[in-house]
Design a protein around this motif. Sequence first.
Motif, PDB file in Angstrom:
ATOM      1  N   GLN A 117      21.650  57.891  44.547  1.00  0.00           N
ATOM      2  CA  GLN A 117      22.846  58.026  45.371  1.00  0.00           C
ATOM      3  C   GLN A 117      22.584  57.389  46.733  1.00  0.00           C
ATOM      4  O   GLN A 117      21.439  57.218  47.143  1.00  0.00           O
ATOM      5  N   ASN A 118      23.650  57.048  47.424  1.00  0.00           N
ATOM      6  CA  ASN A 118      23.520  56.400  48.724  1.00  0.00           C
ATOM      7  C   ASN A 118      23.054  57.412  49.775  1.00  0.00           C
ATOM      8  O   ASN A 118      23.769  58.379  50.067  1.00  0.00           O
ATOM      9  N   PRO A 119      21.878  57.202  50.385  1.00  0.00           N
ATOM     10  CA  PRO A 119      21.372  58.160  51.379  1.00  0.00           C
ATOM     11  C   PRO A 119      21.754  57.819  52.809  1.00  0.00           C
ATOM     12  O   PRO A 119      21.253  58.455  53.744  1.00  0.00           O
ATOM     13  N   ASN A 120      22.622  56.821  53.000  1.00  0.00           N
ATOM     14  CA  ASN A 120      22.884  56.325  54.353  1.00  0.00           C
ATOM     15  C   ASN A 120      23.434  57.405  55.280  1.00  0.00           C
ATOM     16  O   ASN A 120      23.088  57.461  56.471  1.00  0.00           O
ATOM     17  N   SER A 121      24.303  58.283  54.756  1.00  0.00           N
ATOM     18  CA  SER A 121      24.880  59.314  55.620  1.00  0.00           C
ATOM     19  C   SER A 121      23.799  60.247  56.153  1.00  0.00           C
ATOM     20  O   SER A 121      23.827  60.625  57.333  1.00  0.00           O
ATOM     21  N   MET A 122      22.830  60.601  55.295  1.00  0.00           N
ATOM     22  CA  MET A 122      21.750  61.466  55.754  1.00  0.00           C
ATOM     23  C   MET A 122      20.826  60.730  56.712  1.00  0.00           C
ATOM     24  O   MET A 122      20.351  61.313  57.696  1.00  0.00           O
ATOM     25  N   LEU A 123      20.561  59.465  56.448  1.00  0.00           N
ATOM     26  CA  LEU A 123      19.705  58.688  57.345  1.00  0.00           C
ATOM     27  C   LEU A 123      20.347  58.575  58.733  1.00  0.00           C
ATOM     28  O   LEU A 123      19.658  58.674  59.757  1.00  0.00           O
ATOM     29  N   ILE A 124      21.657  58.381  58.768  1.00  0.00           N
ATOM     30  CA  ILE A 124      22.365  58.314  60.048  1.00  0.00           C
ATOM     31  C   ILE A 124      22.300  59.658  60.757  1.00  0.00           C
ATOM     32  O   ILE A 124      22.043  59.727  61.972  1.00  0.00           O
TER      33      ILE A 124
ATOM     34  N   ILE B  63      20.018  61.987  60.420  1.00  0.00           N
ATOM     35  CA  ILE B  63      18.643  62.182  60.908  1.00  0.00           C
ATOM     36  C   ILE B  63      18.411  61.365  62.168  1.00  0.00           C
ATOM     37  O   ILE B  63      17.833  61.853  63.151  1.00  0.00           O
ATOM     38  N   GLY B  64      18.880  60.116  62.157  1.00  0.00           N
ATOM     39  CA  GLY B  64      18.711  59.263  63.329  1.00  0.00           C
ATOM     40  C   GLY B  64      19.393  59.829  64.565  1.00  0.00           C
ATOM     41  O   GLY B  64      18.819  59.816  65.662  1.00  0.00           O
ATOM     42  N   ILE B  65      20.613  60.347  64.401  1.00  0.00           N
ATOM     43  CA  ILE B  65      21.338  60.933  65.526  1.00  0.00           C
ATOM     44  C   ILE B  65      20.596  62.147  66.072  1.00  0.00           C
ATOM     45  O   ILE B  65      20.433  62.311  67.286  1.00  0.00           O
TER      46      ILE B  65
END
Length: 292
Positions: A209-216, A218-220
């Motif tokens: 699955q696309n993890p981009n939302s979680m990576l964003i 975490i970054g924030i």
Amino acid sequence: MNPQQSPPPAQVCVRHTDRPTGLSCTRCGRPACPECLRPASVGQHCVDCVRADRRTTPQVRTVSGAAAARSGTPIVTYTLIALNVLVYVVTAAQSRSLMANERGSALFVDWVMFPPAVASGDWFRVIGSGFLHYGLIHLLLNMFALYIVGRDIELVLGRARYLAVYLISLLGGSAAVMLLAQNSLTAGASGAVYGLFGAITVILIRLRQNPNSMLILIGINVFISFSLPGISLWGHLGGLAAGTLATLGVVFLPSWLGARTPERARVVGIVALVTLAVAVLAVIVVATMALR
């Protein structure tokens, strides 16, 4: 005249011999009362056949090798939230303040993460501090995050592995504070929650699955930890690293090592968790020795 023939005896339930019945199990054919029958795709099966079928049916497992939960209730997540709230209520009652519960609370003083106190023998602080919070807002933010990500992680990892990842993340945050923030007073479930952020990201990747939302996200949160004073940056980063590594050990390491059966995969995952827990504790011990 032929003598009158007596009617055949009525069937009785095989489990309740005092109950006549005209019903029977469509699988084994034995008579059974309505209480002992369960609906099936074809007809109805007795409870004995249902039980035997469950024993022979392969257990459905998640990507972590955990048995799929029959109930979707995230018991561990709710228990952790309840414990955090309970500890907060105690500190608020002792301090007589909802927003400044750290002032005047004996429990807060005894549990808050202060590396020199740990070096002096207050070992419980490395765990207890993860259940303390500075004020109601701090508690609500952490519990909301735990509720959102914890439920899904618990269903994928299973209760025992999920709890292990949570505690390893908590210890990872404490270990980082022991090494890199030795004069701070640290409290909160944030280190464990950051570890769960890393865990859900690893799970998303494993499920393709696309993890981009979680990576964003975490970054924030890491940026906020860098930017705002009074936030335990090292506690957050330590928890994030520990939770990410723990989940990698459960969901990816078995396949990397060629564990072909669910049993071997579970063993590899357990060994990975134990090894990481020992490593985190070793860091805490080393930091304690350095402080002494």
